[in-house]
Structure formats: structure tokens, C-alpha cells
Design an enzyme around this catalytic site. Structure first.
Site, PDB file in Angstrom:
ATOM      1  N   CYS A  52       1.014  -1.163   0.217  1.00  0.00           N
ATOM      2  CA  CYS A  52       0.189   0.055  -0.031  1.00  0.00           C
ATOM      3  C   CYS A  52       0.844   1.289   0.349  1.00  0.00           C
ATOM      4  O   CYS A  52       2.101   1.223  -0.127  1.00  0.00           O
ATOM      5  CB  CYS A  52      -1.153  -0.077   0.920  1.00  0.00           C
ATOM      6  N   CYS A  80       3.540   0.584  -8.474  1.00  0.00           N
ATOM      7  CA  CYS A  80       4.321  -0.591  -7.932  1.00  0.00           C
ATOM      8  C   CYS A  80       5.330  -0.794  -9.317  1.00  0.00           C
ATOM      9  O   CYS A  80       4.707  -0.616 -10.460  1.00  0.00           O
ATOM     10  CB  CYS A  80       3.334  -1.654  -8.031  1.00  0.00           C
ATOM     11  N   CYS A 128      -4.308  -0.391  -2.348  1.00  0.00           N
ATOM     12  CA  CYS A 128      -4.884   0.833  -2.613  1.00  0.00           C
ATOM     13  C   CYS A 128      -4.412   1.314  -4.205  1.00  0.00           C
ATOM     14  O   CYS A 128      -3.481   0.655  -4.600  1.00  0.00           O
ATOM     15  CB  CYS A 128      -4.123   1.863  -1.906  1.00  0.00           C
TER      16      CYS A 128
END
Length: 133
Positions: A8, A87, A80
Site C-alpha cells: 500500500c 508498483c 490501494c
């Protein structure tokens, strides 16, 4: 052993709770870790609501994404949109899931109302981690 990574934004609430449940629910079949695109420290409200259900995350710490670990995972779960969008790229062998959960740290109201939001998100995370078993 399979590896899972919960990600997250700040690795302070959602991913920490998921890591805590992962250790218990997934057991010895999985190496479980969490991280964030930033480090915001471990949120004390997350520690409190997890302790309410018998899960101690007080010794966990906020960490940045480790690319080597990320690339060696069997499963990466983003909790999220920010983590999903930021990422790093992973090899095609890494399965990705996205669970869009609100940030309980952004809750407003009284202390009890804020804790109730943490509890709501915690309970949703537990249900989702159970689907991975």
C-alpha cells in the site's frame, strides 16, 4: 515456499494488517511480507485493532518495496490504487491482485469513529486474506 507481498502507499495500516493476517491464515506455506511506495511508520490504531482480534503486529515495521523480493514473489497484492499504479514492473510469473480498500488513517470524526473505520477495514482485509488460503 511461496512468497506473498502486500503493498500500500505508506505501509502503515492496510498492508501491515494484511501481513499480520497472512502470517496466521496462510501459515507455513507462505513467506509473508508487506511494504509501501513510501514509509509512514506503523500506525498505532492498526496495532490496536489487530490486537483486539488476537493478532500482534507491534513488532512489524514500515518498509519500502524491495524489488528483489517483489520479483521473487508468487503473488503481489496491492491494497490501494496508489500502490497499484506505482508498483514496479514484475516478471510475468508474478501474479497480481488488487484490493481497493479505503485508507483508515484518513478517517475523520471522534476517536471511536476513527477506530471503527480501522475495524471495518481490518475485517474486510481478514475476509480477503481468507480467500487466498
Amino acid at each position: 515456499m511461496k512468497k506473498i507481498y502486500f503493498l500500500c502507499t505508506g505501509n502503515s495500516c492496510r498492508s501491515q494488517m494484511a501481513e499480520g493476517f497472512g502470517h496466521i491464515i496462510l501459515g507455513d506455506d507462505w513467506e509473508v511480507a508487506s511494504a509501501g511506495v513510501e514509509m509512514h511508520g506503523l500506525n498505532p490504531k492498526a496495532v490496536k485493532v489487530m490486537a483486539e482480534v488476537g493478532v500482534d503486529i507491534s513488532n512489524q515495521s514500515s518498509k519500502l518495496i524491495d524489488t528483489e523480493y517483489l520479483n521473487s514473489c508468487n503473488l503481489v497484492v496491492t491494497l490501494c490504487g496508489d500502490a497499484r499504479d506505482k508498483c514496479p514492473m514484475t516478471p510475468p510469473t508474478v501474479k497480481k491482485l488488487h484490493w481497493s480498500l479505503p485508507d483508515p488513517a484518513a478517517a475523520t470524526g471522534t476517536e471511536e469513529e476513527k477506530l471503527n473505520e480501522f475495524r471495518r477495514v481490518r475485517d474486510e482485509i481478514r475476509k480477503l486474506v481468507l480467500t487466498l488460503k
